[in-house]
Design an enzyme around this catalytic site. Structure first.
Site, short mmCIF file in Angstrom:
data_model
loop_
_atom_site.label_atom_id
_atom_site.label_comp_id
_atom_site.label_asym_id
_atom_site.label_seq_id
_atom_site.Cartn_x
_atom_site.Cartn_y
_atom_site.Cartn_z
N ARG A 1 0.83 -1.20 0.00
CA ARG A 1 0.00 0.00 0.00
C ARG A 1 0.87 1.26 0.00
O ARG A 1 0.58 2.23 -0.70
CB ARG A 1 -0.93 -0.01 1.22
CG ARG A 1 -1.85 1.20 1.25
CD ARG A 1 -2.85 1.11 2.39
NE ARG A 1 -3.69 2.30 2.39
CZ ARG A 1 -3.78 3.16 3.39
NH1 ARG A 1 -3.07 2.98 4.48
NH2 ARG A 1 -4.55 4.22 3.30
N HIS B 1 0.80 4.25 -2.91
CA HIS B 1 0.56 5.67 -2.60
C HIS B 1 1.74 6.53 -3.01
O HIS B 1 1.54 7.69 -3.41
CB HIS B 1 0.27 5.83 -1.11
CG HIS B 1 -1.14 5.50 -0.73
ND1 HIS B 1 -1.95 6.37 -0.03
CD2 HIS B 1 -1.89 4.40 -0.97
CE1 HIS B 1 -3.14 5.82 0.15
NE2 HIS B 1 -3.12 4.61 -0.40
N ASN C 1 -3.29 9.36 3.24
CA ASN C 1 -2.03 8.75 3.66
C ASN C 1 -1.90 8.60 5.18
O ASN C 1 -0.91 8.05 5.66
CB ASN C 1 -0.84 9.57 3.15
CG ASN C 1 -0.68 9.50 1.65
OD1 ASN C 1 -1.17 8.56 1.01
ND2 ASN C 1 -0.02 10.48 1.06
N HIS D 1 -5.58 -6.21 -3.18
CA HIS D 1 -6.45 -6.26 -2.00
C HIS D 1 -6.66 -7.68 -1.49
O HIS D 1 -7.34 -7.86 -0.48
CB HIS D 1 -7.80 -5.62 -2.32
CG HIS D 1 -7.75 -4.13 -2.37
ND1 HIS D 1 -8.81 -3.35 -2.81
CD2 HIS D 1 -6.78 -3.25 -2.04
CE1 HIS D 1 -8.48 -2.07 -2.75
NE2 HIS D 1 -7.25 -1.99 -2.30
#
Length: 374
Positions: free
Chosen positions: A85, A89, A120, A218
């Site tokens: 993740r 980002h 974030n 995911h």
């Protein structure tokens, strides 16, 4: 007598080293190199990413990252999802330049930094990247960029979680700026519809197939309840649950995620907690009564969408578009080989997105702080 933790660490390290050279399902460096001319390791152009960039000035760099990741994974298996993740980002905003790690405020409280942007604020993995960087600095001071650490560590974490191998080109340099406003506006959200999601990915050069493959990330980690709750009780401000959720699945989700008042604005690359005890749901958990595969890197994410059990609205929206729905069905229909290969190729593409190279940017010694010019 060696402790059980030391035995576990040694086992994880041995497996990770082995699969990095002999990976199953045909996911080898050779198979990627055949279709990727830019992987020619003989390339000597200093202004481009290339395979084994550090072979001259820090030949042990990738081995240090691999060893460090094995140790971290033995302590917290959710480190794989957390770094994945963090990687998304970072790369999604101005490219893979480690800008999300950076505090360039110089003590100015009025200067907002990228990691403070609402999408974030739930990111994890900063301490783990710092740990790996410290190990590299001991061996090769000022050589390996934080951007390369994030990209390599993410790939190794995916492999430790049972995911596919893919080559990581190296030679990235680190940004001297963070991008608060861009992160605030451009990170995909879990309540985006399919048009919005595809548009944001298309702006970065990803087509429908690559987007559907990347969202398969995911399938590991846990999605925090704060990223699900709005869909269960106040979907898009209606004061009602998302009407597309089947009643039995809605009841199940509500049982797992009790209402709470703290609901930060989320992001599509959902909240993967480092602690295994964090309150939330995983895609394997959502299907645990109806599938036989394990909770690792598999196709249960796509199987859940076929059953209408997407935890996030944006995920379930993949079934609302004819082309993306066809891809979901394809990924769910075989042993996972198609998804793994497509995911690996898309991750390789993502990891090279708008990278700083040559004399651009800098190589930070501390990933959270820019170098100070003398």
């Amino acid at each position: 007598m060696p402790s059980s933790m030391n035995i576990w660490f040694a086992l994880v390290l041995s497996i990770s080293i082995f699969i990095s050279w002999t990976n199953p399902r045909g996911e080898t460096f050779k198979s990627f190199a055949a279709s990727s001319p830019q992987l020619d390791s003989s390339q000597d152009d200093i202004s481009s990413l290339r395979y084994d960039f550090y072979r001259e000035n820090c030949p042990q760099a990738e081995s240090i990252v691999r060893t460090s990741m094995a140790r971290l994974y033995s302590q917290h298996s959710n480190v794989s999802a957390a770094l994945l993740r963090l990687f998304f980002h970072d790369c999604f905003i101005e490219g893979c330049d480690a800008s999300v790690l950076l505090d360039d405020s110089n003590g100015d409280k009025n200067h907002s930094i990228e990691r403070q942007a609402i999408p974030n604020q739930t990111l994890k993995g900063f301490d783990q990247i710092d740990f790996i960087k410290e190990e590299l600095e001991k061996a090769c001071p000022g050589v390996v960029s934080c951007a390369d650490v994030v990209s390599i560590a993410t790939r190794d974490g995916i492999m430790l979680a049972g995911g596919p191998f893919y080559p990581v080109l190296t030679g990235r340099r680190d940004s001297i700026h963070s991008y608060f406003n861009e992160a605030l506006a451009q990170i995909p959200r879990p309540d985006d519809n399919i048009t919005e999601t595809l548009h944001l990915f298309a702006l970065r050069g990803f087509d429908e197939r690559e987007t559907v493959a990347l969202l398969g990330a995911h399938n590991i980690g846990k999605i925090g309840c704060e990223f699900i709750q709005k869909r269960l009780s106040d979907f898009k401000g209606t004061g009602q649950p998302d009407p597309s959720i089947a009643p039995d699945f809605l009841a199940e989700m509500r049982m797992k995620c009790q209402d709470n008042s703290a609901q930060p604005s989320p992001s599509l690359m959902a909240s993967f907690e480092m602690s295994d005890s964090a309150v939330g749901m995983s895609y394997f958990q959502a299907l645990s009564s109806s599938i036989s595969s394990g909770p690792g890197f598999d196709t249960h994410y796509y199987q859940s969408l076929l059953k209408g059990k997407g935890l996030l609205f944006a995920d379930q929206q993949l079934m609302a578009n004819e082309k993306t729905a066809r891809l979901v069905r394809a990924y769910a229909s075989d042993d996972g080989s198609t998804f793994r290969m497509d995911f690996a190729r898309a991750m390789m593409k993502m990891s090279s997105l708008n990278a700083l190279i040559g004399s651009q940017g800098q190589v930070r010694q501390n990933c959270s702080l820019p170098l100070v010019s003398s």
